[in-house]
Structure formats: structure tokens, C-alpha cells
Motif scaffolding. Structure first.
Motif, PDB file in Angstrom:
ATOM      1  N   SER A   1     -25.941 -23.929   9.605  1.00 31.05           N
ATOM      2  CA  SER A   1     -25.179 -23.428  11.359  1.00 31.05           C
ATOM      3  C   SER A   1     -23.742 -23.734  11.238  1.00 31.05           C
ATOM      4  O   SER A   1     -23.139 -24.178  10.413  1.00 31.05           O
ATOM      5  CB  SER A   1     -26.675 -24.705  12.265  1.00 31.05           C
ATOM      6  OG  SER A   1     -25.775 -26.130  11.757  1.00 31.05           O
TER       7      SER A   1
ATOM      8  N   GLN B   1     -21.468 -23.992  14.675  1.00 33.91           N
ATOM      9  CA  GLN B   1     -21.128 -23.631  16.573  1.00 33.91           C
ATOM     10  C   GLN B   1     -19.299 -22.816  16.510  1.00 33.91           C
ATOM     11  O   GLN B   1     -18.408 -23.837  15.742  1.00 33.91           O
ATOM     12  CB  GLN B   1     -21.042 -25.336  17.169  1.00 33.91           C
ATOM     13  CG  GLN B   1     -22.289 -25.203  17.791  1.00 33.91           C
ATOM     14  CD  GLN B   1     -23.513 -26.018  16.115  1.00 33.91           C
ATOM     15  OE1 GLN B   1     -22.777 -26.539  15.069  1.00 33.91           O
ATOM     16  NE2 GLN B   1     -24.339 -25.392  15.905  1.00 33.91           N
TER      17      GLN B   1
ATOM     18  N   GLU C   1     -22.281 -33.315  26.354  1.00 28.29           N
ATOM     19  CA  GLU C   1     -22.464 -34.260  24.388  1.00 28.29           C
ATOM     20  C   GLU C   1     -22.884 -35.609  24.647  1.00 28.29           C
ATOM     21  O   GLU C   1     -23.730 -35.248  23.611  1.00 28.29           O
ATOM     22  CB  GLU C   1     -20.587 -34.771  24.058  1.00 28.29           C
ATOM     23  CG  GLU C   1     -20.941 -35.024  22.626  1.00 28.29           C
ATOM     24  CD  GLU C   1     -20.761 -34.104  21.410  1.00 28.29           C
ATOM     25  OE1 GLU C   1     -21.252 -34.252  21.064  1.00 28.29           O
ATOM     26  OE2 GLU C   1     -21.285 -32.955  22.354  1.00 28.29           O
TER      27      GLU C   1
ATOM     28  N   LEU D   1     -31.052 -30.945  14.213  1.00 30.92           N
ATOM     29  CA  LEU D   1     -30.079 -30.284  13.943  1.00 30.92           C
ATOM     30  C   LEU D   1     -30.046 -30.319  16.436  1.00 30.92           C
ATOM     31  O   LEU D   1     -31.261 -30.321  16.655  1.00 30.92           O
ATOM     32  CB  LEU D   1     -29.905 -29.359  13.967  1.00 30.92           C
ATOM     33  CG  LEU D   1     -28.711 -28.917  14.572  1.00 30.92           C
ATOM     34  CD1 LEU D   1     -27.236 -28.909  14.403  1.00 30.92           C
ATOM     35  CD2 LEU D   1     -28.671 -27.138  14.359  1.00 30.92           C
ATOM     36  N   SER D   2     -29.128 -30.894  16.880  1.00 30.53           N
ATOM     37  CA  SER D   2     -29.297 -30.893  18.252  1.00 30.53           C
ATOM     38  C   SER D   2     -27.888 -29.791  18.398  1.00 30.53           C
ATOM     39  O   SER D   2     -26.801 -30.097  17.899  1.00 30.53           O
ATOM     40  CB  SER D   2     -29.271 -32.387  18.772  1.00 30.53           C
ATOM     41  OG  SER D   2     -29.209 -32.306  20.423  1.00 30.53           O
ATOM     42  N   VAL D   3     -28.009 -28.714  19.301  1.00 31.93           N
ATOM     43  CA  VAL D   3     -26.214 -28.704  20.027  1.00 31.93           C
ATOM     44  C   VAL D   3     -26.453 -28.943  21.149  1.00 31.93           C
ATOM     45  O   VAL D   3     -26.724 -28.392  22.187  1.00 31.93           O
ATOM     46  CB  VAL D   3     -26.869 -26.919  19.339  1.00 31.93           C
ATOM     47  CG1 VAL D   3     -25.801 -26.344  20.035  1.00 31.93           C
ATOM     48  CG2 VAL D   3     -26.739 -27.066  17.946  1.00 31.93           C
TER      49      VAL D   3
ATOM     50  N   THR E   1     -20.248 -21.054  24.078  1.00 30.44           N
ATOM     51  CA  THR E   1     -19.551 -21.498  22.628  1.00 30.44           C
ATOM     52  C   THR E   1     -20.392 -20.486  22.159  1.00 30.44           C
ATOM     53  O   THR E   1     -22.294 -21.043  22.151  1.00 30.44           O
ATOM     54  CB  THR E   1     -19.834 -22.934  22.483  1.00 30.44           C
ATOM     55  OG1 THR E   1     -18.901 -23.363  23.174  1.00 30.44           O
ATOM     56  CG2 THR E   1     -20.357 -23.241  21.145  1.00 30.44           C
TER      57      THR E   1
ATOM     58  N   SER F   1     -23.440 -20.803  19.276  1.00 30.62           N
ATOM     59  CA  SER F   1     -23.958 -21.417  18.179  1.00 30.62           C
ATOM     60  C   SER F   1     -24.972 -20.082  16.831  1.00 30.62           C
ATOM     61  O   SER F   1     -25.996 -20.293  17.271  1.00 30.62           O
ATOM     62  CB  SER F   1     -25.060 -21.985  18.693  1.00 30.62           C
ATOM     63  OG  SER F   1     -25.710 -22.945  17.898  1.00 30.62           O
TER      64      SER F   1
ATOM     65  N   VAL G   1     -27.591 -20.861  14.256  1.00 30.41           N
ATOM     66  CA  VAL G   1     -28.773 -21.836  13.355  1.00 30.41           C
ATOM     67  C   VAL G   1     -29.551 -20.522  12.893  1.00 30.41           C
ATOM     68  O   VAL G   1     -30.123 -19.647  13.494  1.00 30.41           O
ATOM     69  CB  VAL G   1     -29.216 -22.675  14.535  1.00 30.41           C
ATOM     70  CG1 VAL G   1     -30.049 -23.547  13.665  1.00 30.41           C
ATOM     71  CG2 VAL G   1     -28.560 -23.290  14.962  1.00 30.41           C
TER      72      VAL G   1
END
Length: 347
Positions: free
Chosen positions: A91, A93, A259, A295-297, A303, A305, A307
Motif C-alpha cells: 500500500s 498514499q 487523522e 490497514l487504516s487510511v 490524496t 491511496s 492498496v
């Protein structure tokens, strides 16, 4: 104040129609039942060059994507570094992904529509139909998901970008960039997963105080896919910092609020239970200490991402609380990749 009495009713026998209970319905959903339709080949009406040529990222691709994408990500050195990171953890970002001119237009449009709907920043939400129109339809059922999907046309070529809504801007980027063969060759370079065999996706809006998706077996894919999610939200999309001594998040701006995860809006990947364990436990809610989380986005403005998601991985977008700084707007894409028989890693 809100007052309530909570408890359980017990009975000697199992109630009738227990199979219709929400949790049971989620458990009984067949794998792949709720995926978003068939994959279609990558094409783009903006590409004037041959899209069927050998799948090698070229200067033509770089020039085409350079109209939209931050030039730093089109640099050979940067692309190599991104690929190395992706190969290591499956992954990555990419912040400030689209060029400023596009990010600013989308930021103006999304902020304007949130203000018109009076959502976010602790404003009470009293109407499930806020934001629903002929261009934005509500997606359900509520026991699996609720969000708005843009179904309108890409009209920005005819009307001018400064007058367009968020949906028309996002669908323009989806159709002309993320669905293009040039972008396919670009992500091939970034991931080493090969040229995508096809794509599917949608433009979504998650409204504060209303929207979410739920992890359940119906969203499991039958083959590995590459998720590419381009998120837009209030904030500058900066990397947040943590205190070295305490480990606490520094700051209280919009980026820090997203966040923190306190108001949701993040996309979480979790490992699906083995089928024989389904009767004991279902992935019906988020648990910070759950060791199945892969995973935590967090939501982050402009942005992308990327994955890699294998067939044993579920994902969901956590309910966006009314205190969130804005709606979470995104272009959610899935790319079909060729199975190599090798262990590509997990999300």
C-alpha cells in the motif's frame, strides 16, 4: 438530553424470522454478491494516441497525465521509490496527487455544497435526503451502506470548470484520468502488478452525521484487486506529526481531526473470518484493538491511496460523524489484476 433504557429480552425458543435480523443477513451474504459490477477495459476520450500499444509507460503518457497529476509523481526517481514502498507493504498514499488547479476547483465546489447542505462541524443533520438530487442518488440498503453516488454527466468541457459542481469535476477526473490506459500504465509502474485488465468504480460522497459502509462477506472479491481511492475533504492534505515522547497527535487543524479518527471517515481494511468461524463472529463493527485490522487510511484532501486487496480482505468506510470538518468525497476505483500465483502480500 437524550434518555434511553437499554437491555435484552430472553426467550426459551429462538424467535421466528431470526434469519431476517441485520447481523444474520450480513453473515449470510454470499462472497462477491455486493461488488460493484463487471470490470471494463481502460479507455479515455481524452487520449489521442494509441491506447492499445505495448504496455510501457512512455513520454506520451507522462505528457498526458501531466495535465492533471502533480509532476513529482511522474518523475522516474519518485516512481521507483513509490514502487519499492508498495512492494514492501502492499500500500502507499500519495498526497497532493492532482495539480493545484484541479485541487482548488474541487475544494471550492465541495466546500460550497457542504455549506448549502449545512453539514459538518457539529451541525445537526435532520434529513436523510440532504444532497440527494437527480445527479446524486442515495445508495443502500442501510444495513450495509449509506452514501451518495454521482450519476450525472461529465459536463465541464462545455460549461467551464469554475461553474461546475463537485460531482461533475470528480466524474471528469474519473472518466478522463483514472479510466485511461495511460493511468493504467502509470500504476503498473508504481505497483509492479502488471497492466490492469479492467476497472470499475464510482464517485461517492459521505455526508457528516449520515453515511458509512459496513464490512461484510458480500464485498469480498473472488480475485485480487488494486484499490485506488482518490479522497477529497476539508484540510490541506498534509502529513500529520506525532509527539516523539507521548505518541500523541500534534495539532487540531482539519488534517489532524481526520487523522485522529474521532469523527470517522477513514477507510479500514480487515481480514475476513474463516467461513467456519462465521457463526461465532461477524465483521459488523470497528474495534480499535481488533487484530484482524490490516490497514487504516484516514481521509486526507487530494490524496490517492493504492492498496493491494486479496480475496480474504474486507474494507469499509467508518461512519462520518456530524463533527467531521466536511463530507468525505472520493473516487473509488478497483482495478482487475492478473493473478500470478505468487504471494503479492496483503492489504
Amino acid at each position: 438530553p437524550r434518555l434511553s433504557i437499554q437491555g435484552w429480552y430472553h426467550a426459551k425458543d429462538v424467535p421466528q424470522q431470526i434469519e431476517d435480523a441485520t447481523l444474520n443477513r450480513l453473515k449470510s451474504t454470499a462472497k462477491g454478491e455486493d461488488t460493484e459490477g463487471s470490470f471494463v477495459p481502460l479507455t479515455s476520450k481524452s487520449e489521442s494516441f494509441d491506447t492499445n500499444k505495448k504496455n510501457t509507460f512512455s513520454q506520451e503518457d507522462r505528457d498526458f497525465l501531466g495535465k492533471y497529476i502533480n509532476e513529482i509523481y511522474l518523475n522516474e526517481k519518485s516512481m521507483k521509490e513509490i514502487c519499492e514502498q508498495f512492494e514492501e507493504v502492499s500500500s502507499v498514499q500519495l498526497r497532493h496527487f492532482f495539480k493545484d488547479e484541479w485541487a482548488k476547483k474541487i475544494g471550492v465546489a465541495t466546500s460550497r455544497e457542504d455549506k448549502l447542505c449545512k453539514v459538518g462541524r457539529r451541525q445537526p443533520v435532520l434529513d436523510y435526503n440532504i444532497g440527494v438530487s437527480k445527479e446524486w442518488k442515495s445508495v443502500g440498503p442501510a444495513h450495509k451502506q449509506r452514501f451518495l453516488e454521482y450519476v450525472g454527466d461529465d459536463t465541464i468541457e462545455n460549461t467551464g470548470t469554475e461553474n461546475n459542481g463537485a460531482g461533475s469535476l470528480l466524474i471528469h477526473l474519473k472518466q478522463n484520468v483514472l479510466q485511461s490506459a495511460a493511468f493504467g500504465r502509470f500504476i503498473e509502474e508504481l505497483t509492479s502488478l502488471g497492466f490492469p485488465l479492467g476497472h470499475r468504480g464510482r464517485v461517492r460522497r459521505f455526508r457528516p452525521g449520515l453515511d458509512y459502509t459496513v464490512a461484510h462477506y458480500g464485498i469480498l472479491t473472488t480475485q485480487p484487486v488494486l484499490d485506488a481511492t482518490l479522497c477529497f475533504a476539508a484540510g490541506n492534505g498534509e502529513q500529520c506529526r506525532y509527539d516523539d515522547a507521548t505518541g500523541e497527535l500534534i495539532g487540531d487543524d482539519d488534517d489532524a481531526v481526520w487523522e485522529s479518527g474521532d469523527y470517522g471517515g477513514f477507510e479500514c481494511y480487515i481480514a475476513a473470518d474463516d467461513e467456519e468461524e462465521n457463526e461465532e463472529e461477524a465483521a459488523d463493527e470497528y474495534n480499535e484493538e481488533d487484530d484482524t485490522e490490516l490497514l487504516s487510511v484516514s481521509a486526507s484532501n487530494n490524496t490517492l491511496s493504492l492498496v493491494f486487496r486479496d480475496p480474504g480482505t474486507m474494507r469499509f468506510v467508518k461512519y462520518v460523524g456530524s463533527g467531521a470538518p466536511s463530507s468525505r468525497w472520493d473516487i473509488s476505483m478497483e482495478y482487475e489484476i492478473e493473478e500470478t500465483g505468487e504471494d503479492e502480500g496483503e492489504a
